[in-house]
Design a protein around this motif. Structure first.
Motif, short mmCIF file in Angstrom:
data_model
loop_
_atom_site.label_atom_id
_atom_site.label_comp_id
_atom_site.label_asym_id
_atom_site.label_seq_id
_atom_site.Cartn_x
_atom_site.Cartn_y
_atom_site.Cartn_z
N MET A 1 4.72 0.41 -4.25
CA MET A 1 4.81 1.78 -4.73
C MET A 1 4.54 2.69 -3.54
N ALA A 2 5.32 3.74 -3.39
CA ALA A 2 5.18 4.63 -2.24
C ALA A 2 3.83 5.35 -2.26
N ALA A 3 3.31 5.61 -1.07
CA ALA A 3 1.99 6.23 -0.94
C ALA A 3 1.95 7.65 -1.49
N TYR B 1 -0.82 5.41 -6.59
CA TYR B 1 -0.96 4.51 -5.44
C TYR B 1 -2.44 4.29 -5.12
N THR B 2 -2.80 3.05 -4.77
CA THR B 2 -4.18 2.76 -4.39
C THR B 2 -4.22 2.01 -3.06
N GLU B 3 -5.29 2.20 -2.29
CA GLU B 3 -5.36 1.61 -0.95
C GLU B 3 -5.56 0.10 -0.99
N LEU B 4 -6.07 -0.44 -2.09
CA LEU B 4 -6.22 -1.89 -2.23
C LEU B 4 -5.01 -2.52 -2.93
N GLY B 5 -4.09 -1.67 -3.39
CA GLY B 5 -2.87 -2.18 -3.99
C GLY B 5 -2.88 -2.24 -5.49
N ASP B 6 -4.04 -2.62 -6.07
CA ASP B 6 -4.15 -2.75 -7.53
C ASP B 6 -2.91 -3.40 -8.12
N PRO C 1 -2.31 -2.57 1.10
CA PRO C 1 -1.40 -1.83 1.99
C PRO C 1 -2.11 -1.04 3.08
N GLU C 2 -3.39 -0.72 2.90
CA GLU C 2 -4.09 0.14 3.86
C GLU C 2 -5.09 -0.61 4.74
N LEU C 3 -5.42 -1.83 4.35
CA LEU C 3 -6.47 -2.59 5.04
C LEU C 3 -5.98 -4.00 5.35
N VAL C 4 -6.61 -4.63 6.32
CA VAL C 4 -6.26 -6.01 6.65
C VAL C 4 -7.08 -6.92 5.75
N GLN C 5 -6.63 -7.08 4.53
CA GLN C 5 -7.32 -7.92 3.56
C GLN C 5 -6.39 -8.24 2.40
#
Length: 423
Positions: free
Chosen positions: A275-277, A282-287, A341-345
């Motif tokens: 989903m586009a930011a 949109y959530t930083e962990l993707g949900d 999408p926002e973090l290396v995890q």
């Protein structure tokens, strides 16, 4: 190596209880065999076809096909029974079986299999056309049947993920457009006399309707259309199924693709969020599907970019994705169902040891878009687009079937050099 270890640990045999007809790979999710998971798994399994026929997994779906053409999207591995009644909105889809079969054909040149599966996939396509369309020919789906469960494309105050919300679903419509175009290609390849006049007419109609009704000129993007014909607010990665076909007019292509390279949209630290930011959900962990980065949808977009000649962009996205997956692997020792999408995890939530379709990331995406190797056995082509500065090697790459194909040998080394033609 870990990718293949996990994958081969999920191989299963038919049982008397499930009535399956072929050895298969478990989806590795919940004890059920899923249609679109299995289709995507074959898209990296094709590289180990000489060791295990991953494509045979789909034969278990065809074996359970009903007389009217319906194939369930979720079968119990224990009993072989459909998880849903066929007229449940969640019962089938996404219909990407023709795409999986066509990729297998490109990899192996196995025309006999193409012939064997042509009627089953045609029958499923016609079932979908008879049961999942609106008056204008566009298709409806729901969260579960489109595969992206919680992307919030329905009003959660009114509906759950099993409801179509009276919308035309862009990805489901594009799945069917892709299916129709591939059925026509299969017919041409097989030289059959099957009457596909209905498929021809559908292709013409869908191309017209999608571009007239589902393209938002102000946002330069394809969207679901709602009950009142307005556009959805969700900018979904599902719109990029259009790139796998001739759906996008040339004058719209550049603006449509540009969203993938826009940091306000899909160009996030880990590419590509589903989903586009710039969407409110949109959530930083993707949900899960509210921005999570998933191997199958990444692979779909990359194949679409390849189809339209955006090789440099495909390399950039693929390199970014593989690097993130590798970093998370180094941290956790395994592969995950999806990624943040926002973090290396890993994503939140996400299943571990997921091979599963995450095998695409470190097999197909790595080989085809980072290493730049494309196999096309029917046309006897091996295309190499070397982008990496460092030398790299691929061992035991198979070109065609063992019986009648063209094995590439034990190892091929490549490095960026002028002697390779860049197509």
């Amino acid at each position: 190596m870990k990718t293949w270890q996990i994958a081969f640990g999920n191989l299963r045999q038919p049982t008397e209880g499930n009535g399956f007809v072929s050895n298969f790979i478990d989806t590795a999710f919940n004890g059920h065999l899923f249609m679109w998971d299995s289709a995507f798994i074959t898209m990296f399994g094709k590289y180990a076809h000489h060791l295990f026929p991953f494509i045979g997994t789909l034969d278990n779906l065809y074996a359970k096909q009903m007389l009217d053409g319906f194939i369930g999207r979720e079968l119990s591995i224990e009993t072989g029974q459909n998880h849903f009644h066929r007229h449940d909105p969640s019962s089938t889809g996404p219909n990407i079986l023709p795409w999986a079969e066509w990729q297998h054909y490109e990899q192996t040149g196995d025309k006999q299999r193409l012939n064997d599966i042509f009627v089953p996939v045609l029958a499923l396509h016609r079932w979908m056309a008879d049961n999942r369309t609106w008056k204008d020919g566009t298709y409806w789906g729901c969260g579960w049947s489109c595969g992206m469960d919680n992307q919030l494309r329905v009003d959660k105050k009114k509906y759950d993920y099993s409801h179509h919300s009276h919308s035309s679903w862009i990805d489901v419509t594009l799945h069917q457009y892709l299916s129709a175009t591939l059925l026509l290609k299969m017919q041409a390849e097989l030289n059959t006399n099957e009457d596909l006049s209905d498929i021809d007419m559908e292709v013409a109609n869908l191309k017209k309707v999608v571009n007239e009704k589902m393209w938002d000129e102000s946002r330069q993007f394809y969207f679901d259309t709602l009950r009142d014909d307005s556009f959805s607010s969700i900018k979904s990665i599902g719109a990029y199924w259009a790139l796998l076909t001739d759906m996008v007019p040339s004058e719209r292509l550049e603006a449509f693709v540009a969203h993938l390279d826009d940091e306000k949209s899909f160009k996030r630290p880990h590419r590509i969020p589903t989903m586009a930011a710039d969407c409110e959900h949109y959530t930083e962990l993707g949900d899960y599907w509210r921005g999570g980065v998933w191997s199958p949808t990444n692979y779909m977009v990359l194949k679409g970019l390849e189809e339209n000649g955006y090789h440099d962009l495909a390399f950039d996205i693929a390199s970014n994705h593989v690097a993130h997956v590798a970093k998370v692997f180094a941290q956790t020792g395994t592969l995950w169902e999806n990624y943040a999408p926002e973090l290396v995890q890993k994503g939140s939530p996400a299943k571990s040891d997921f091979v599963g379709w995450t095998g695409l990331s470190l097999v197909s995406i790595l080989i085809e878009f980072v290493f730049g190797i494309k196999i096309d056995v029917p046309n006897r082509k091996l295309i190499i687009r070397p982008n990496l500065v460092d030398e790299y090697a691929v061992r035991q790459l198979q070109f065609g079937t063992l019986a009648g194909g063209y094995p590439c040998g034990s190892e091929r080394r490549f490095k960026r050099a002028t002697r390779y033609r860049r197509d």
